[in-house]
Design a protein around this motif. Structure first.
Motif, PDB file in Angstrom:
ATOM      1  N   ALA A   1       0.820  -1.286   0.300  1.00  0.00           N
ATOM      2  CA  ALA A   1       0.196  -0.281   0.079  1.00  0.00           C
ATOM      3  C   ALA A   1       0.928   1.023   0.092  1.00  0.00           C
ATOM      4  O   ALA A   1       1.660   1.742   0.848  1.00  0.00           O
ATOM      5  N   CYS A   2       0.773   2.125  -0.908  1.00  0.00           N
ATOM      6  CA  CYS A   2       1.155   3.396  -0.850  1.00  0.00           C
ATOM      7  C   CYS A   2       1.277   4.356   0.090  1.00  0.00           C
ATOM      8  O   CYS A   2       0.243   3.788   0.855  1.00  0.00           O
ATOM      9  N   GLU A   3       1.812   5.531   0.001  1.00  0.00           N
ATOM     10  CA  GLU A   3       2.037   5.944   0.831  1.00  0.00           C
ATOM     11  C   GLU A   3       0.546   7.280   1.087  1.00  0.00           C
ATOM     12  O   GLU A   3       0.464   8.040   1.897  1.00  0.00           O
ATOM     13  N   ARG A   4       0.466   7.093  -0.549  1.00  0.00           N
ATOM     14  CA  ARG A   4      -0.996   7.790  -0.512  1.00  0.00           C
ATOM     15  C   ARG A   4      -2.614   7.533  -0.466  1.00  0.00           C
ATOM     16  O   ARG A   4      -2.885   8.266  -0.504  1.00  0.00           O
ATOM     17  N   CYS A   5      -1.894   6.290  -0.086  1.00  0.00           N
ATOM     18  CA  CYS A   5      -3.507   5.122   0.234  1.00  0.00           C
ATOM     19  C   CYS A   5      -3.738   4.892   1.141  1.00  0.00           C
ATOM     20  O   CYS A   5      -4.811   4.808   2.053  1.00  0.00           O
ATOM     21  N   TYR A   6      -2.576   4.603   2.062  1.00  0.00           N
ATOM     22  CA  TYR A   6      -3.334   4.121   3.247  1.00  0.00           C
ATOM     23  C   TYR A   6      -3.004   4.909   4.043  1.00  0.00           C
ATOM     24  O   TYR A   6      -2.085   5.122   5.408  1.00  0.00           O
TER      25      TYR A   6
ATOM     26  N   VAL B   1       3.566   0.622  -7.513  1.00  0.00           N
ATOM     27  CA  VAL B   1       3.272  -0.934  -6.981  1.00  0.00           C
ATOM     28  C   VAL B   1       2.495  -0.659  -5.491  1.00  0.00           C
ATOM     29  O   VAL B   1       2.863  -1.243  -5.119  1.00  0.00           O
ATOM     30  N   CYS B   2       1.811  -0.494  -5.927  1.00  0.00           N
ATOM     31  CA  CYS B   2       0.388   0.430  -5.063  1.00  0.00           C
ATOM     32  C   CYS B   2      -0.536  -0.843  -5.283  1.00  0.00           C
ATOM     33  O   CYS B   2      -1.022  -1.123  -5.882  1.00  0.00           O
ATOM     34  N   THR B   3      -0.230  -1.479  -4.037  1.00  0.00           N
ATOM     35  CA  THR B   3      -2.021  -2.494  -3.813  1.00  0.00           C
ATOM     36  C   THR B   3      -3.017  -2.504  -4.194  1.00  0.00           C
ATOM     37  O   THR B   3      -3.419  -3.277  -5.068  1.00  0.00           O
ATOM     38  N   ILE B   4      -3.209  -1.093  -3.411  1.00  0.00           N
ATOM     39  CA  ILE B   4      -4.669  -0.368  -3.056  1.00  0.00           C
ATOM     40  C   ILE B   4      -4.960   0.307  -4.492  1.00  0.00           C
ATOM     41  O   ILE B   4      -6.279  -0.286  -4.863  1.00  0.00           O
ATOM     42  N   GLU B   5      -4.018   0.311  -5.239  1.00  0.00           N
ATOM     43  CA  GLU B   5      -4.974   0.825  -6.817  1.00  0.00           C
ATOM     44  C   GLU B   5      -4.579   0.078  -7.703  1.00  0.00           C
ATOM     45  O   GLU B   5      -5.204   0.343  -8.191  1.00  0.00           O
ATOM     46  N   GLY B   6      -3.588  -0.838  -7.525  1.00  0.00           N
ATOM     47  CA  GLY B   6      -3.189  -2.298  -8.138  1.00  0.00           C
ATOM     48  C   GLY B   6      -4.473  -3.129  -8.743  1.00  0.00           C
ATOM     49  O   GLY B   6      -3.563  -4.028  -8.010  1.00  0.00           O
TER      50      GLY B   6
HETATM   51 ZN   LIG Z   1      -1.257   3.883  -3.470  1.00  0.00          ZN
END
Ligand SMILES: [Zn+2]
Length: 247
Positions: free
Chosen positions: A158-163, A217-222
């Motif tokens: 999870a990236c820092e813009r989603c978590y 490689v953001c798991t939430i967005e991908g």
């Molecule tokens: Zn993200």
């Protein structure tokens, strides 16, 4: 199969994506962990496929029961993998042929390797693992096995813009590990766990390669490529980080 795959002189390492397995539904297709509703036999076949794609021996694949702690499991000798798997969030080995696998969905997967010494490790670092600094514990355990120059690869998470997290949680984690402080793309409190583990690894002298520097490689967005606990909930599949010293 692999979001990233690298072969060094003695070491192969990889991070999986969700493609190339046999699971269906929310676990489609390369889900690497059971316990989320997926069929255990299918998960076992998926693990075999991923380990074989790495060039490893499925019968020598070591898994851990991950508990968000700081314990490091050391794989010594060529003993068969423990059943049930040991409780640990990191595993290290200097044993050629032993394949190490951690499973994640949004937490940070890390592969560690000293290619010259032939010492490797894998780490699962979620919020609690970052606070506990399990990454440093893994590096220390590798050095006890003879590792010197350790390189680290940080995989899909999870990236820092989603978590997104509550304000007090961000404050508490960032007090322990300041680089984790972040804000979502919708301007609410967040955590950058990958920045946290990168800082911990660098403080241990590890040369860090974050896949996010090259790939999204953001798991939430991908959704097309990754599993995500935040996005999929309890029935989320699991991605893997794999490494071995070639036997
Ligand atoms: Zn993200």
């Amino acid at each position: 199969m692999f979001a990233f795959h690298e072969s060094l002189a003695r070491v192969d390492l990889a991070f999986t994506d969700r493609h190339g397995g046999e699971s269906t539904g929310p676990w489609s297709a390369l889900n690497l962990a059971a316990g989320n509703g997926d069929d255990p036999d299918t998960v076992e076949r998926n693990l075999h496929l991923a380990v074989q794609a790495l060039g490893g021996d499925p019968r020598r694949t070591h898994l851990a029961r991950q508990v968000h702690g700081r314990d490091v499991h050391v794989v010594n000798g060529d003993a068969a993998p423990a059943v049930p798997p040991p409780e640990a969030d990191a595993m290290v080995t200097a044993e050629p042929g032993a394949v190490l696998v951690v499973r994640v969905a949004d937490c940070v997967p890390i592969v560690l390797a000293d290619d010259r010494a032939g010492v490797v490790g894998v780490v699962h670092a979620g919020r609690l693992g970052v606070v506990a600094d399990v990454a440093t514990a893994a590096v220390d355990a590798m050095r006890s096995l003879g590792a010197g120059d350790v390189r680290g690869w940080i995989g899909p998470r999870a990236c820092e813009r989603c978590y997104e997290v509550p304000e007090d949680m961000r404050a508490a984690v960032a007090q322990e590990v300041p680089p984790t402080w972040s804000t979502t793309s919708w301007d609410t409190p967040a955590l950058d766990l990958a920045a946290g583990v990168a800082s911990q690894l660098e403080a241990s002298g590890v040369l860090v390669h974050d896949l996010a520097d090259d790939l999204h490689v953001c798991t939430i967005e991908g959704e097309d490529d990754y599993f995500s606990y935040r996005r999929q909930g309890e029935r989320s599949g699991r991605l893997g980080a794999l490494v071995h010293v070639r036997g």
